[in-house]
Design an enzyme around this catalytic site. Structure first.
Site, mmCIF file in Angstrom:
data_model
loop_
_atom_site.group_PDB
_atom_site.id
_atom_site.type_symbol
_atom_site.label_atom_id
_atom_site.label_comp_id
_atom_site.label_asym_id
_atom_site.label_seq_id
_atom_site.Cartn_x
_atom_site.Cartn_y
_atom_site.Cartn_z
ATOM 1 C CB CYS A 25 -13.784 -10.273 3.100
ATOM 2 S SG CYS A 25 -14.002 -11.833 3.914
ATOM 3 C CB THR B 221 6.097 -19.661 -18.715
ATOM 4 O OG1 THR B 221 6.672 -20.931 -19.005
ATOM 5 C CG2 THR B 221 6.239 -18.738 -19.920
ATOM 6 C CB SER C 53 0.436 -5.792 -5.255
ATOM 7 O OG SER C 53 -0.571 -6.427 -6.001
ATOM 8 C CD GLN D 285 -3.068 -0.927 0.060
ATOM 9 O OE1 GLN D 285 -3.112 0.095 -0.633
ATOM 10 N NE2 GLN D 285 -3.907 -1.935 -0.108
ATOM 11 C CG HIS E 223 -4.370 -5.717 -7.703
ATOM 12 N ND1 HIS E 223 -5.580 -5.684 -7.050
ATOM 13 C CD2 HIS E 223 -3.555 -6.456 -6.928
ATOM 14 C CE1 HIS E 223 -5.492 -6.382 -5.929
ATOM 15 N NE2 HIS E 223 -4.274 -6.867 -5.834
HETATM 16 N N1 PLP Z 1 -0.524 -6.660 1.497
HETATM 17 C C1 PLP Z 1 -1.328 -5.595 1.617
HETATM 18 C C2 PLP Z 1 -0.993 -4.530 2.612
HETATM 19 C C3 PLP Z 1 -2.473 -5.484 0.807
HETATM 20 O O1 PLP Z 1 -3.269 -4.425 0.924
HETATM 21 C C4 PLP Z 1 -2.761 -6.512 -0.131
HETATM 22 C C5 PLP Z 1 -3.976 -6.474 -0.933
HETATM 23 O O2 PLP Z 1 -5.059 -6.154 -0.440
HETATM 24 C C6 PLP Z 1 -1.874 -7.597 -0.221
HETATM 25 C C7 PLP Z 1 -0.776 -7.628 0.616
HETATM 26 C C8 PLP Z 1 -2.093 -8.712 -1.197
HETATM 27 O O3 PLP Z 1 -1.853 -8.274 -2.517
HETATM 28 P P1 PLP Z 1 -2.277 -9.185 -3.762
HETATM 29 O O4 PLP Z 1 -3.729 -8.916 -3.991
HETATM 30 O O5 PLP Z 1 -1.433 -8.729 -4.909
HETATM 31 O O6 PLP Z 1 -2.028 -10.590 -3.411
#
Ligand code: PLP
Length: 393
Positions: A332, A246, A208, A188, A210
């Site tokens: 969730c 891959t 991440s 985040q 997304h």
């Molecule tokens: N860590 C935090 C602080 C997150 O907010 C999230 C996603 O909500 C994740 C890990 C997990 O990310 P991903 O959806 O790419 O597995």
């Protein structure tokens, strides 16, 4: 009305749940589509393979640049959850640690991974403002020093539910000067704060795509050279042996493009001002509103609040009917609204926690979105007060 039609009506024109997943940036989508048109396997030495390898190399450079890492330190994974699991489960094994330290506010991905190691897990608390109790980490390290074993300390930089910025600089000073290892979930924070991975103490960090306007299903583990043996999926030796399988070149291309343009887009959206506008408006409507983490440093794109007595499930449903998507906290997997382990760790009473709502904005958010939210929330609040008054009468 058919169920599908009702679902369509609920499709949100006002999306205020960027911490769950940010909308895909158009440029990232273009990069994904362009890469999907390519044929082959990036590990192949022929021209087709080399073209895909070039796409991955470019994206690796972009992700590394945004993270303040070297290209060699970036290992693409199937999600941040996978990166976190690789760091903790793979790290526990490869680094030969005798225990794991997590914080009570860590993402479930980290909490479950710590459990999965089968090693003793110390869970350090959060204070009332949602910040990690650094002294508890120091105490765990002292105990481990007496026992003569090393720990893997896993913390997060920005909390996904409250937006609270954790005192990772203090944790770095503590762990960095010790024989223990430090992993930081920077999901985040990526694209919002400078991670400066190369010049700072963490041995590993997870990010991440997304959450920064890239596609879901791709993340990265940043790894310093001495932790290069940390593995989860050895497989066919991709990612210089650090993550088999891959490479998802199209998703990686989208990730790289998002990494190039996200910070500027986020800045242009003026997210801090939008959250300020929302919180001011809410306070005017409900002076008894509580903002979780209000007294801690917070990242500007998120606000987590509760109006005592107004259950989040009721508020979310009312807003959803008006096409406004917000969240009760972390997304969730079951789609249900559940109690928040983060708020619980902050000592928030369960009854107030059941009223918590998270508003998170991002690169395409506007003042009109906040105005629509405040209008919608005003109506929900009005109905709630009428119901309460009717019950009291
Ligand atoms: N860590 C935090 C602080 C997150 O907010 C999230 C996603 O909500 C994740 C890990 C997990 O990310 P991903 O959806 O790419 O597995």
């Amino acid at each position: 009305m058919e169920r599908a039609d009702r679902c369509l009506m609920a499709t949100s024109p006002t999306y205020l749940d960027h911490n769950a997943s940010a909308p895909l940036l158009p440029e990232a989508r273009d990069a994904i589509v362009a890469t999907l048109a390519l044929t082959g396997n990036p590990s192949s030495v022929h021209g087709h393979g080399r073209a895909l390898r070039a796409v991955i190399d470019k994206a690796r450079t972009s992700v590394a640049k945004l993270a303040g890492a070297t290209r060699e330190q970036v290992v693409f994974t199937g999600s941040a959850t996978e990166a976190i699991t690789q760091a903790i489960v793979g790290g526990a094994k490869a680094l030969g640690v005798g225990g794991i330290v997590v914080s009570a506010g860590d993402h479930t991905a980290a909490l479950k991974a710590a459990e999965a190691t089968g090693l003793p897990v110390t869970t350090v608390g959060l204070d009332r403002d949602g910040q990690i109790e650094v002294d508890e980490i120091a105490a765990a390290m002292q105990r481990a020093d007496i026992l003569g074993h090393r720990l893997l300390v896993a913390v997060h930089l920005v909390n996904n539910e409250t937006g609270v910025i954790q005192p990772v600089d203090r944790i770095e000073v503590l762990v960095g000067a010790s024989p223990h290892y430090l992993f930081v979930d920077a999901v985040q924070a990526f694209g919002k704060l400078d991670l400066e991975f190369q010049s700072r103490a963490p041995d590993m960090m997870a990010v991440s795509a997304h959450k920064i306007g890239g596609p879901a299903g791709i993340g990265a583990l940043l790894v310093k050279g001495h932790a290069d043996e940390v593995r989860l999926i050895p497989g066919g030796g991709q990612e210089t042996g650090r993550r088999g399988g891959t490479e998802a070149a199209a998703l990686i291309a989208g990730f790289g493009t998002a990494a190039e343009i996200f910070p500027e887009r986020l800045h242009a959206a003026g997210v801090d001002a939008l959250i300020g506008m929302a919180e001011t408006g809410l306070r005017r409507m409900a002076p008894d509103m509580v903002i979780f983490g209000e007294h801690a440093p917070r990242i500007g794109n998120v606000g987590n609040f509760a109006v005592p007595g107004l259950k989040n499930a009721v508020a979310m449903m009312g807003l959803d009917l008006k096409g406004i998507s917000i969240s009760s906290g972390s997304a969730c997997s079951s789609g249900k609204v559940g109690p928040s382990h983060v708020l619980k760790a902050m000592g928030v009473p369960a009854e107030l926690g059941d009223c918590a709502l998270r508003l998170s904005v991002g690169w395409n958010s506007t003042e009109a979105d906040i105005a629509a939210f405040l209008d919608g929330f005003g109506e929900v609040l009005q109905r709630h007060r009428e119901r309460r008054n009717n019950r009291a009468a």
